[in-house]
Design a protein around this motif. Structure first.
Motif, PDB file in Angstrom:
ATOM      1  N   VAL A   6     144.081 114.007 -40.998  1.00 43.74           N
ATOM      2  CA  VAL A   6     145.050 114.300 -39.946  1.00 43.74           C
ATOM      3  C   VAL A   6     144.271 114.852 -38.763  1.00 43.74           C
ATOM      4  CG1 VAL A   6     147.102 115.591 -39.288  1.00 43.74           C
ATOM      5  CG2 VAL A   6     146.827 114.823 -41.649  1.00 43.74           C
ATOM      6  N   ALA A   7     144.314 114.124 -37.648  1.00 40.79           N
ATOM      7  CA  ALA A   7     143.589 114.560 -36.442  1.00 40.79           C
ATOM      8  C   ALA A   7     144.533 115.362 -35.560  1.00 40.79           C
ATOM      9  CB  ALA A   7     143.066 113.349 -35.684  1.00 40.79           C
ATOM     10  N   ARG A   8     144.051 116.533 -35.169  1.00 39.52           N
ATOM     11  CA  ARG A   8     144.809 117.368 -34.233  1.00 39.52           C
ATOM     12  C   ARG A   8     143.933 117.620 -33.020  1.00 39.52           C
ATOM     13  NH1 ARG A   8     144.476 120.350 -38.855  1.00 39.52           N
ATOM     14  NH2 ARG A   8     143.238 121.818 -37.671  1.00 39.52           N
ATOM     15  N   GLU A   9     144.526 118.251 -32.007  1.00 40.69           N
ATOM     16  CA  GLU A   9     143.741 118.539 -30.810  1.00 40.69           C
ATOM     17  C   GLU A   9     142.613 119.512 -31.122  1.00 40.69           C
ATOM     18  OE1 GLU A   9     146.061 119.821 -27.569  1.00 40.69           O
ATOM     19  OE2 GLU A   9     147.049 117.901 -27.284  1.00 40.69           O
ATOM     20  N   THR A  10     142.850 120.421 -32.061  1.00 40.69           N
ATOM     21  CA  THR A  10     141.870 121.464 -32.338  1.00 40.69           C
ATOM     22  C   THR A  10     140.901 121.088 -33.442  1.00 40.69           C
ATOM     23  OG1 THR A  10     143.479 122.437 -33.829  1.00 40.69           O
ATOM     24  CG2 THR A  10     143.370 123.327 -31.589  1.00 40.69           C
ATOM     25  N   GLY A  11     141.085 119.943 -34.077  1.00 38.64           N
ATOM     26  CA  GLY A  11     140.204 119.555 -35.161  1.00 38.64           C
ATOM     27  C   GLY A  11     140.901 118.574 -36.073  1.00 38.64           C
ATOM     28  N   PRO A  22     132.614  97.464 -35.654  1.00 35.71           N
ATOM     29  CA  PRO A  22     132.208  96.277 -36.420  1.00 35.71           C
ATOM     30  C   PRO A  22     131.513  96.660 -37.725  1.00 35.71           C
ATOM     31  CG  PRO A  22     131.566  96.059 -34.122  1.00 35.71           C
ATOM     32  CD  PRO A  22     132.025  97.466 -34.297  1.00 35.71           C
ATOM     33  N   GLY A  23     130.898  97.817 -37.748  1.00 39.82           N
ATOM     34  CA  GLY A  23     130.261  98.305 -38.963  1.00 39.82           C
ATOM     35  C   GLY A  23     131.216  99.164 -39.764  1.00 39.82           C
ATOM     36  N   PRO A  24     130.742  99.731 -40.872  1.00 36.95           N
ATOM     37  CA  PRO A  24     131.640 100.487 -41.740  1.00 36.95           C
ATOM     38  C   PRO A  24     131.911 101.892 -41.221  1.00 36.95           C
ATOM     39  CG  PRO A  24     129.451 100.455 -42.680  1.00 36.95           C
ATOM     40  CD  PRO A  24     129.377  99.632 -41.437  1.00 36.95           C
ATOM     41  N   SER A  25     132.582 101.996 -40.110  1.00 36.38           N
ATOM     42  CA  SER A  25     132.959 103.318 -39.627  1.00 36.38           C
ATOM     43  C   SER A  25     134.214 103.225 -38.784  1.00 36.38           C
ATOM     44  CB  SER A  25     131.826 103.957 -38.816  1.00 36.38           C
ATOM     45  OG  SER A  25     131.671 103.310 -37.586  1.00 36.38           O
ATOM     46  N   GLY A  26     134.950 104.323 -38.797  1.00 33.05           N
ATOM     47  CA  GLY A  26     136.174 104.392 -38.022  1.00 33.05           C
ATOM     48  C   GLY A  26     136.259 105.726 -37.328  1.00 33.05           C
ATOM     49  N   HIS A  27     137.059 105.783 -36.292  1.00 30.16           N
ATOM     50  CA  HIS A  27     137.253 107.034 -35.559  1.00 30.16           C
ATOM     51  C   HIS A  27     138.745 107.243 -35.375  1.00 30.16           C
ATOM     52  CE1 HIS A  27     137.126 109.308 -31.509  1.00 30.16           C
ATOM     53  NE2 HIS A  27     137.172 110.151 -32.510  1.00 30.16           N
ATOM     54  N   LEU A  28     139.266 108.236 -36.060  1.00 32.53           N
ATOM     55  CA  LEU A  28     140.691 108.551 -35.924  1.00 32.53           C
ATOM     56  C   LEU A  28     140.848 109.393 -34.676  1.00 32.53           C
ATOM     57  CD1 LEU A  28     143.530 108.407 -37.152  1.00 32.53           C
ATOM     58  CD2 LEU A  28     143.030 110.541 -38.349  1.00 32.53           C
ATOM     59  N   ARG A  29     141.392 108.794 -33.647  1.00 35.19           N
ATOM     60  CA  ARG A  29     141.527 109.491 -32.362  1.00 35.19           C
ATOM     61  C   ARG A  29     142.696 110.463 -32.403  1.00 35.19           C
ATOM     62  NH1 ARG A  29     139.079 106.532 -28.146  1.00 35.19           N
ATOM     63  NH2 ARG A  29     140.719 107.048 -26.675  1.00 35.19           N
ATOM     64  N   SER A  30     143.748 110.072 -33.057  1.00 37.98           N
ATOM     65  CA  SER A  30     144.896 110.973 -33.170  1.00 37.98           C
ATOM     66  C   SER A  30     145.768 110.495 -34.322  1.00 37.98           C
ATOM     67  CB  SER A  30     145.705 110.973 -31.862  1.00 37.98           C
ATOM     68  OG  SER A  30     146.230 109.695 -31.621  1.00 37.98           O
ATOM     69  N   GLY A  31     146.562 111.397 -34.814  1.00 39.08           N
ATOM     70  CA  GLY A  31     147.534 111.040 -35.841  1.00 39.08           C
ATOM     71  C   GLY A  31     147.011 111.194 -37.255  1.00 39.08           C
ATOM     72  N   GLU A  32     147.658 110.460 -38.151  1.00 37.90           N
ATOM     73  CA  GLU A  32     147.381 110.637 -39.576  1.00 37.90           C
ATOM     74  C   GLU A  32     147.029 109.285 -40.190  1.00 37.90           C
ATOM     75  OE1 GLU A  32     150.564 112.599 -41.643  1.00 37.90           O
ATOM     76  OE2 GLU A  32     150.043 111.577 -43.515  1.00 37.90           O
ATOM     77  N   ALA A  33     145.989 109.281 -41.007  1.00 41.54           N
ATOM     78  CA  ALA A  33     145.577 108.046 -41.654  1.00 41.54           C
ATOM     79  C   ALA A  33     145.098 108.336 -43.058  1.00 41.54           C
ATOM     80  CB  ALA A  33     144.445 107.381 -40.860  1.00 41.54           C
ATOM     81  N   THR A  34     145.442 107.447 -43.973  1.00 42.46           N
ATOM     82  CA  THR A  34     144.942 107.561 -45.339  1.00 42.46           C
ATOM     83  C   THR A  34     144.001 106.388 -45.596  1.00 42.46           C
ATOM     84  OG1 THR A  34     146.992 108.615 -46.017  1.00 42.46           O
ATOM     85  CG2 THR A  34     145.597 107.730 -47.757  1.00 42.46           C
ATOM     86  N   SER A  37     146.052 103.266 -44.222  1.00 38.37           N
ATOM     87  CA  SER A  37     147.469 103.419 -43.884  1.00 38.37           C
ATOM     88  C   SER A  37     147.585 104.377 -42.716  1.00 38.37           C
ATOM     89  CB  SER A  37     148.244 103.994 -45.070  1.00 38.37           C
ATOM     90  OG  SER A  37     148.218 103.086 -46.130  1.00 38.37           O
ATOM     91  N   LEU A  38     148.260 103.946 -41.678  1.00 43.72           N
ATOM     92  CA  LEU A  38     148.425 104.782 -40.485  1.00 43.72           C
ATOM     93  C   LEU A  38     149.883 105.162 -40.335  1.00 43.72           C
ATOM     94  CD1 LEU A  38     146.195 102.701 -38.108  1.00 43.72           C
ATOM     95  CD2 LEU A  38     145.936 105.149 -38.413  1.00 43.72           C
ATOM     96  N   SER A  39     150.140 106.444 -40.143  1.00 43.36           N
ATOM     97  CA  SER A  39     151.500 106.917 -39.888  1.00 43.36           C
ATOM     98  C   SER A  39     151.600 107.263 -38.415  1.00 43.36           C
ATOM     99  CB  SER A  39     151.810 108.150 -40.737  1.00 43.36           C
ATOM    100  OG  SER A  39     151.687 107.835 -42.100  1.00 43.36           O
TER     101      SER A  39
END
Lengths: 196, 337
Positions: B225-230, B182-194, B171-173
């Motif tokens: 929750v991805a922020r600029e600082t972490g 394509p494999g089992p990995s994701g990269h949250l670049r910004s924002g919030e995801a559950t 879920s992305l807010s």
């Protein structure tokens, strides 16, 4: 004077394709500035240029077996980068309103800053001021003119190389460059650097 | 050539559009006319300002970031898939051999001999790429292909639920950006995801990256929750292993980890109640990738209370192996099956 032997790009590409994946980092180090600079010039945003630059190297890495040495690896990277940049722009990733000088019909548009500092012919225009003006004008041209100026002057590429990177005819390269020159000349006239 | 013609020809000359005769006339006029010479020098000075000195450097962190991006996004099966030889090339090679009967027969005999004598070997089965699908959305949310995967963009105020194959429901807010490989990995670049992740293959854990942080999933529901600082991770169910700044921690449900303070163990969320598991253990990196099992991990974790920072959207019916419908209206009620 003997220098450190430089491994040529084609050899690195072969080694990466043979499984020595870490070698690709050498290519990143070698071409990151050229790729980043081109993206900054086209996109005019450092953060976006960082992101698209990373994507460009990822794209190159994944499609390395499609690389053909008729284009140097550096120019191949520039080709990938400019393709990604224009895809990004097509998706509306930039405020296009500020890109005011898009063609001959826009020449002389009143979007340049107040020329008063240079309007007085008695004012001696320093070289730095001319350089600043040229860079300012370039930043106000549309993407395709910024790109061709960057490839020609910053990257010092031949017309033929530019045509290969942009996938356009040689004549189109020269015409775009000519148009970009006209914008530059107009600005120099408006600012009193050269006589009308 | 007069001055007006010179001015008109100057930019064409610089662009290589002139013929030799015009270039020669430009040269003659330049020699004769000081004003036009000055004009050309000013123009050349302006153009020179766009030379190599004008190049902007990428910065010291660029190469490392680019390589890290490649490592994240180029999952090995995808890499092997993209570098697999083209079968048509093999066919052409075999057909080409037919022009030389003697070597072809010798080669054929050798192949038959090897097939007869060699013990059977199991070829690794190809791993299909995980398909990314937009299950539901409210507001502006799109999926777009990027090199090495799929990018999910959700605009501010939007909400989207994305399936990452049968491995995860996310879920992305908005505003948020998430890259799925394509494999089992994701990269949250910004924002919030559950994330609601199904732990299927112990040797192929689902991984999530966020700024300064890597999360290895052990079968679970968690919010990042991805922020600029972490980034922060709030764990609702199950267990995850988080890695940041050289520290590895296994989180228990109802805990939060902040990657900007990687040496601090995950803390209990307000209102999360008492931990069901023993205190969090810092784990040492294990070359096998296995994470020591925490005692009591199978017990149902206590959930955050209503005033908790994470109001878990996941109903208790979300068990593995139990199909659950996605509610396109709420967006968030997407228990993983």
């Amino acid at each position: 004077m003997s220098g450190v032997p430089v491994i040529d790009d084609a050899a690195i590409v072969r080694r990466v394709l043979d499984g020595d994946r870490d070698r690709f980092r050498i290519l990143i180090e070698r071409y990151q500035d050229r790729v980043f600079n081109l993206l900054v010039r086209v996109l005019q945003d450092r953060d976006t240029a960082q992101d698209i630059g990373q994507e460009a190297f990822l794209r190159a890495y994944l499609k390395l077996d499609q690389y053909k040495p008729d284009l140097s690896f550096g120019n191949w990277m520039l080709k990938i980068a400019q393709n990604l940049a224009f895809s990004h722009l097509k998706r509306g990733g930039v405020d296009r309103e500020r890109l005011v000088l898009d063609g001959p019909e826009d020449r002389g548009a009143g979007n340049l800053p107040d020329p008063s500092p240079f309007a007085d012919p008695q004012v001696r225009v320093e070289r730095e001021a001319v350089a600043g003006l040229a860079r300012d004008v370039m930043g106000r041209l549309s993407e395709k003119y910024r790109l061709v100026l960057t490839l020609r002057y910053t990257e010092e590429l031949s017309y033929q190389e530019i045509a290969q990177i942009l996938d356009i005819p040689l004549g189109t390269v020269k015409f775009r460059l000519h148009q970009a020159h006209r914008h530059l000349e107009d600005a120099l006239v408006r600012y009193g650097v050269i006589a009308p | 050539m007069n001055c007006a013609q010179f001015i008109d020809a100057l930019s064409r000359h610089a662009a290589g559009l002139q013929d030799e005769d015009t270039d020669r006339q430009i040269g003659l006029h330049r020699t004769a006319c000081a004003a036009c010479r000055g004009r050309e020098e000013a123009f050349s000075g302006a153009v020179a300002a766009l030379g190599p000195d004008f190049r902007e450097a990428a910065g010291p962190a660029f190469a490392a970031a680019a390589w890290s991006h490649i490592e994240r996004m180029s999952h090995r099966p995808a890499w092997e898939e993209s570098h697999r030889p083209d079968p048509s090339g093999w066919l052409e090679g075999i057909l080409g051999l037919l022009r030389y009967p003697a070597p072809a027969m010798a080669l054929g005999a050798a192949v038959v001999l090897v097939l007869v004598l060699a013990p059977g070997t199991d070829r690794p089965a190809g791993i299909a790429a995980l398909e990314v699908a937009l299950l539901s959305r409210s507001g502006d949310a799109v999926l777009e292909p990027v090199a090495g995967g799929t990018r999910c963009r959700v605009a501010a105020g939007g909400l989207a639920v994305v399936a990452h194959g049968d491995r995860a429901r996310i879920s992305l807010s908005g505003p948020a950006e998430l890259d799925l490989a394509p494999g089992p990995s994701g990269h949250l670049r910004s924002g919030e995801a559950t994330f609601a992740v199904n732990r299927r293959e112990a040797g192929d854990p689902y991984r999530t990256h966020a700024p300064g942080l890597e999360i290895q999933v052990l079968g679970t529901v968690y919010r990042v929750v991805a922020r600029e600082t972490g980034a922060t991770v709030d764990l609702s169910e199950g267990r995850v292993q988080v890695a940041a700044g050289g520290h590895d921690w296994v989180m228990a449900p109802g805990e939060r980890f902040d990657s900007s303070q990687p040496s601090r163990p995950p803390a209990r969320l307000p209102g999360a109640g008492e931990p069901a598991d023993p205190p969090v253990a810092q784990v040492r990196p294990d070359p096998t990738g296995e994470v020591p099992a925490a005692a009591g991990a199978s017990s149902r974790p206590s959930r955050p209370g209503p005033d908790a920072a994470v109001a878990s959207p996941w109903p208790g019916s979300g068990r593995q192996g139990e199909p659950v419908d996605v509610d396109p209206g709420s967006g968030l009620d997407t228990p993983f099956r």
